[in-house]
Enzyme design. Structure first.
Site, short mmCIF file in Angstrom:
data_model
loop_
_atom_site.label_atom_id
_atom_site.label_comp_id
_atom_site.label_asym_id
_atom_site.label_seq_id
_atom_site.Cartn_x
_atom_site.Cartn_y
_atom_site.Cartn_z
N SER A 80 0.83 -1.20 0.00
CA SER A 80 0.00 0.00 0.00
C SER A 80 0.87 1.26 0.00
CB SER A 80 -0.95 -0.04 1.20
OG SER A 80 -1.95 0.94 1.11
N ASP A 97 -9.36 -5.61 -4.91
CA ASP A 97 -8.79 -4.58 -4.03
C ASP A 97 -9.71 -3.36 -4.04
OD1 ASP A 97 -7.24 -2.38 -2.97
OD2 ASP A 97 -5.43 -3.56 -3.34
N HIS A 150 -7.73 -5.49 0.06
CA HIS A 150 -6.45 -4.76 0.04
C HIS A 150 -5.40 -5.38 0.95
CE1 HIS A 150 -4.00 -1.28 -0.89
NE2 HIS A 150 -3.85 -0.98 0.39
#
Length: 349
Positions: free
Chosen positions: A199, A289, A327
């Site tokens: 991320s 995601d 995610h």
């Protein structure tokens, strides 16, 4: 004899009292409306207070774990340490040794763990995403996967995260990552040193990789999970700023008194960086995601593949959206260990 009162008399008496006090009968309805208006106002204020306090309380809860004692949450071959990237800043790091050494690791001190880094096993530096700390389940999950494969894993909380001191800034995060890399390299001998950026950590990873390149060094391998493309946060985007959470940790009222992020400019040009890098790259991305669309991963892959002109050195592995990884959940995939093992073996051939 008592006078008998009929309904009409009571109505007249009631009206008379209202007239004597100067109040009209219809004012009763106005009073009721006023009470309801005040009730709804209190409800709205309560919701506002909750919206302010919940992030603050969540951070208090996430910080309730004693990060200096990873064994308390079942990490029995992991040690906690603190490094000092620059004066006044101490960052917390968990070092997990390869799983096959867990018995040997029992009761060992920092010196033993430092020495263990030179045992020839690959080393991974894990740079996590925004918010929370190194005890988040998905971060522990990645560390466990890598440890089970026979690798060392170092998971760092950047400055301002977890129990690390200092304020999170883009230059500060890069300084922390650079320092950890050099610290590892000084102890790992000829072992390959890779980085895994998740991320927001993907931006930290590629920024750090470019800085290392400028110094004539590079990671041996890079894994990007749930990676963004080019992201930029200016003072006009303070509401969406990824470090907003940090200012809830101190009394949060200051957030309303000034904009602490007005000078906290962030720029993570991941796609620009990928054009400069020549490091073997593995891109992992879930099709479902919910924060970063798969199209971003595909564009990152296209750019990196073109820059390195190689199908072997750059690889994209998408994970089926029906698996529900979103995610943070790729560490759950049973195929992931083989994917990582194959990538690491390619670095040593």
């Amino acid at each position: 004899m008592k006078r008998k009162t009929v309904k009409s008399d009571r109505k007249n008496q009631s009206a008379g009292r209202l007239q004597q006090s100067g109040q009209k009968p219809k004012d009763l309805n106005a009073h009721a409306r006023s009470k309801w208006k005040w009730t709804w106002t209190k409800i709205a204020l309560s919701l506002c207070v909750l919206s302010v306090s919940v992030p603050f309380l969540l951070h208090l809860f996430s910080d309730s774990i004693d990060l200096s004692r990873p064994s308390d949450i079942g990490l029995n071959h992991t040690i906690n340490m603190y490094l000092t990237p620059e004066e006044g800043v101490n960052v917390g790091v968990w070092h997990t040794v390869p799983e096959h050494r867990w018995k040997e690791a029992q009761g060992k001190d920092l010196d033993w763990y430092e020495s263990a880094l030179g045992d020839g096993s690959p080393v991974f530096i894990y740079l996590h995403g925004n918010g929370g700390n190194r005890s988040a389940p998905h971060r522990i999950g990645v560390a466990n996967v890598l440890s089970a494969l026979g690798y060392h894993v170092l998971v760092m909380d950047y400055r301002g995260f977890g129990d690390s001191t200092g304020e999170p800034t883009e230059p500060g995060l890069i300084t922390d990552a650079m320092y950890l890399y050099h610290w590892v390299k000084a102890r790992s001998g000829n072992s390959p040193v890779c980085v895994w950026g998740h991320s927001l950590g993907s931006g930290v990873t590629t920024n750090t990789a470019v800085k290392l390149l400028e110094q004539g060094e590079q990671f041996d391998g890079i894994i990007l999970e749930g990676a963004f493309g080019n992201i930029q946060f200016t003072n006009n985007q303070s509401f969406e700023h990824p470090f907003t959470w940090f200012y809830w940790k101190f009394p949060y009222i200051q957030f309303f008194l000034f904009n602490p992020l007005k000078n906290n400019f962030l720029f993570f040009p991941t796609q620009d960086n990928l054009q400069k890098l020549r490091t073997p790259l593995l891109i992992l991305h879930a099709e479902d995601d919910h924060l970063v669309p798969l199209a971003t991963a595909q564009e990152n892959y296209r750019i990196a593949k073109k820059a390195q002109n190689s199908d072997k050195r750059v690889r994209l592995v998408p994970f089926d959206g029906s698996l529900g990884y979103l995610h943070n959940g790729l560490y759950k995939d049973p195929a992931l260990p083989d994917i990582i093992r194959e990538f690491v073996q390619s670095l040593m051939t």
